[in-house]
Design an enzyme around this catalytic site. Structure first.
Site, PDB file in Angstrom:
ATOM      1  N   SER A  16       0.830  -1.218   0.000  1.00  0.00           N
ATOM      2  CA  SER A  16       0.000   0.000   0.000  1.00  0.00           C
ATOM      3  C   SER A  16       0.864   1.267   0.000  1.00  0.00           C
ATOM      4  O   SER A  16       0.481   2.283  -0.578  1.00  0.00           O
ATOM      5  CB  SER A  16      -0.985   0.008   1.172  1.00  0.00           C
ATOM      6  OG  SER A  16      -0.329   0.163   2.406  1.00  0.00           O
ATOM      7  N   ASN A  17       2.045   1.216   0.612  1.00  0.00           N
ATOM      8  CA  ASN A  17       2.943   2.383   0.540  1.00  0.00           C
ATOM      9  C   ASN A  17       3.522   2.540  -0.863  1.00  0.00           C
ATOM     10  O   ASN A  17       3.689   3.648  -1.358  1.00  0.00           O
ATOM     11  CB  ASN A  17       4.064   2.266   1.573  1.00  0.00           C
ATOM     12  CG  ASN A  17       3.596   2.704   2.952  1.00  0.00           C
ATOM     13  OD1 ASN A  17       3.402   3.895   3.204  1.00  0.00           O
ATOM     14  ND2 ASN A  17       3.381   1.744   3.837  1.00  0.00           N
ATOM     15  N   ARG A  87      13.379  -7.346   5.278  1.00  0.00           N
ATOM     16  CA  ARG A  87      14.774  -7.803   5.367  1.00  0.00           C
ATOM     17  C   ARG A  87      15.670  -6.648   5.739  1.00  0.00           C
ATOM     18  O   ARG A  87      15.371  -5.497   5.418  1.00  0.00           O
ATOM     19  CB  ARG A  87      15.266  -8.313   4.007  1.00  0.00           C
ATOM     20  CG  ARG A  87      14.426  -9.374   3.421  1.00  0.00           C
ATOM     21  CD  ARG A  87      14.799 -10.748   3.947  1.00  0.00           C
ATOM     22  NE  ARG A  87      13.620 -11.593   3.963  1.00  0.00           N
ATOM     23  CZ  ARG A  87      13.509 -12.690   4.696  1.00  0.00           C
ATOM     24  NH1 ARG A  87      14.486 -13.087   5.474  1.00  0.00           N
ATOM     25  NH2 ARG A  87      12.408 -13.404   4.657  1.00  0.00           N
ATOM     26  N   ASN A 108      13.429   4.157   4.596  1.00  0.00           N
ATOM     27  CA  ASN A 108      12.497   3.163   5.124  1.00  0.00           C
ATOM     28  C   ASN A 108      11.359   3.877   5.829  1.00  0.00           C
ATOM     29  O   ASN A 108      11.534   4.990   6.322  1.00  0.00           O
ATOM     30  CB  ASN A 108      13.219   2.242   6.118  1.00  0.00           C
ATOM     31  CG  ASN A 108      12.333   1.105   6.608  1.00  0.00           C
ATOM     32  OD1 ASN A 108      11.507   0.582   5.843  1.00  0.00           O
ATOM     33  ND2 ASN A 108      12.459   0.729   7.869  1.00  0.00           N
ATOM     34  N   HIS A 110       8.655   3.247   8.972  1.00  0.00           N
ATOM     35  CA  HIS A 110       8.435   2.342  10.093  1.00  0.00           C
ATOM     36  C   HIS A 110       7.213   2.804  10.891  1.00  0.00           C
ATOM     37  O   HIS A 110       7.072   3.992  11.183  1.00  0.00           O
ATOM     38  CB  HIS A 110       9.684   2.295  10.987  1.00  0.00           C
ATOM     39  CG  HIS A 110       9.526   1.308  12.092  1.00  0.00           C
ATOM     40  ND1 HIS A 110       9.605  -0.054  11.878  1.00  0.00           N
ATOM     41  CD2 HIS A 110       9.210   1.474  13.396  1.00  0.00           C
ATOM     42  CE1 HIS A 110       9.374  -0.681  13.020  1.00  0.00           C
ATOM     43  NE2 HIS A 110       9.127   0.222  13.952  1.00  0.00           N
TER      44      HIS A 110
HETATM   45  C1  GRF Z   1       3.729  -0.615   6.866  1.00  0.00           C
HETATM   46  O1  GRF Z   1       3.048  -0.497   8.096  1.00  0.00           O
HETATM   47  C2  GRF Z   1       5.138  -0.107   6.966  1.00  0.00           C
HETATM   48  O2  GRF Z   1       5.283   0.976   7.833  1.00  0.00           O
HETATM   49  C3  GRF Z   1       5.870  -1.299   7.537  1.00  0.00           C
HETATM   50  O3  GRF Z   1       5.273  -2.414   6.913  1.00  0.00           O
HETATM   51  C4  GRF Z   1       3.940  -2.076   6.492  1.00  0.00           C
HETATM   52  C5  GRF Z   1       3.903  -2.296   5.011  1.00  0.00           C
HETATM   53  O4  GRF Z   1       2.638  -2.078   4.470  1.00  0.00           O
HETATM   54  N1  GRF Z   1       7.294  -1.195   7.349  1.00  0.00           N
HETATM   55  P1  GRF Z   1       2.426  -2.014   2.899  1.00  0.00           P
HETATM   56  O5  GRF Z   1       3.066  -3.262   2.308  1.00  0.00           O
HETATM   57  O6  GRF Z   1       3.091  -0.767   2.388  1.00  0.00           O
HETATM   58  O7  GRF Z   1       0.945  -1.994   2.696  1.00  0.00           O
END
Ligand code: GRF
Length: 205
Positions: A16-17, A87, A108, A110
């Site tokens: 989703s990001n 990873r 990244n 988080h």
């Molecule tokens: C998100 O909550 C991100 O902050 C974390 O893992 C999740 C990934 O979500 N590192 P998506 O795959 O971007 O939907």
């Protein structure tokens, strides 16, 4: 507008990001070009998203972390953008993407207010601890787990929330806004870095 910054996105799952980054590029609020999507998991939805968008979708299984470096070489990304990549980036990648100012061109996102709750299940941890606020951090990578210099953070109140999935839902909405917005200045490398008591620190200018 200056030339878009070439980025490779690394994602292990839902993506989703990754989608939020694609949207920001298409609405021209982020000046970047996604040259490839790398995933360590064949079933990652992020791979499907990339294929649908015509972005090279590269599957590099988890036990071959060093291959990322070789596989990405022809795509010549300037930055690696981790978006739910489960990873740790290896020394070769850290070295290759290191700027002469000492930071790495690897970002990244988080789901906590680092340095609280590094690692997994950070939204649940905030909820289980009875935290009153949770938050999101965008940072540069280093050799540790969620430990590199912090670029941006935003918090939100979780008081009154009744489940960790409620925290996650609100957090993800924030992630999708904060990551592209932060990448927009981080990719231009228009920031200062300081060394404070042995710790590299990013100051937006
Ligand atoms: C998100 O909550 C991100 O902050 C974390 O893992 C999740 C990934 O979500 N590192 P998506 O795959 O971007 O939907």
């Amino acid at each position: 507008m200056s030339k878009p910054v070439r980025i490779a996105v690394l994602a292990s799952g839902r993506g989703s990001n990754f989608e939020a980054i694609i949207r920001s590029i298409s609405t021209q609020s982020l000046n970047a070009e996604i040259v490839a999507l790398v995933s360590d998991r064949a079933e990652a939805r992020a791979l499907e998203i990339a294929r649908a968008e015509g972005i090279p979708a590269l599957l590099i299984p988890s036990n071959k972390n060093d291959e990322i470096f070789e596989t990405l070489k022809p795509y010549a990304p300037r930055f690696l953008v981790m978006a739910g990549f489960m990873r740790i980036v290896g020394p070769k990648l850290l070295h290759h993407f290191r700027s002469d100012k000492g930071y790495t061109r690897i970002t990244n996102i988080h789901p906590s207010l680092l340095p609280a709750f590094p690692g997994l299940n950070s939204y649940s941890q905030a909820f289980n601890y009875g935290c009153k606020v949770a938050g999101v951090t965008v940072h540069l990578a280093d050799s540790g787990v969620d430990s590199g210099p912090i670029c941006a953070q935003e918090s939100f109140s979780i008081e009154g929330m009744t489940s960790s999935s409620e925290v996650e839902k609100k957090g993800l909405e924030l992630e999708h806004r904060l990551y592209p917005k932060t990448l927009n200045w981080v990719l231009k490398e228009e920031f200062k870095v300081e060394m404070n008591e042995g710790r590299l620190c990013v100051r937006s200018s």
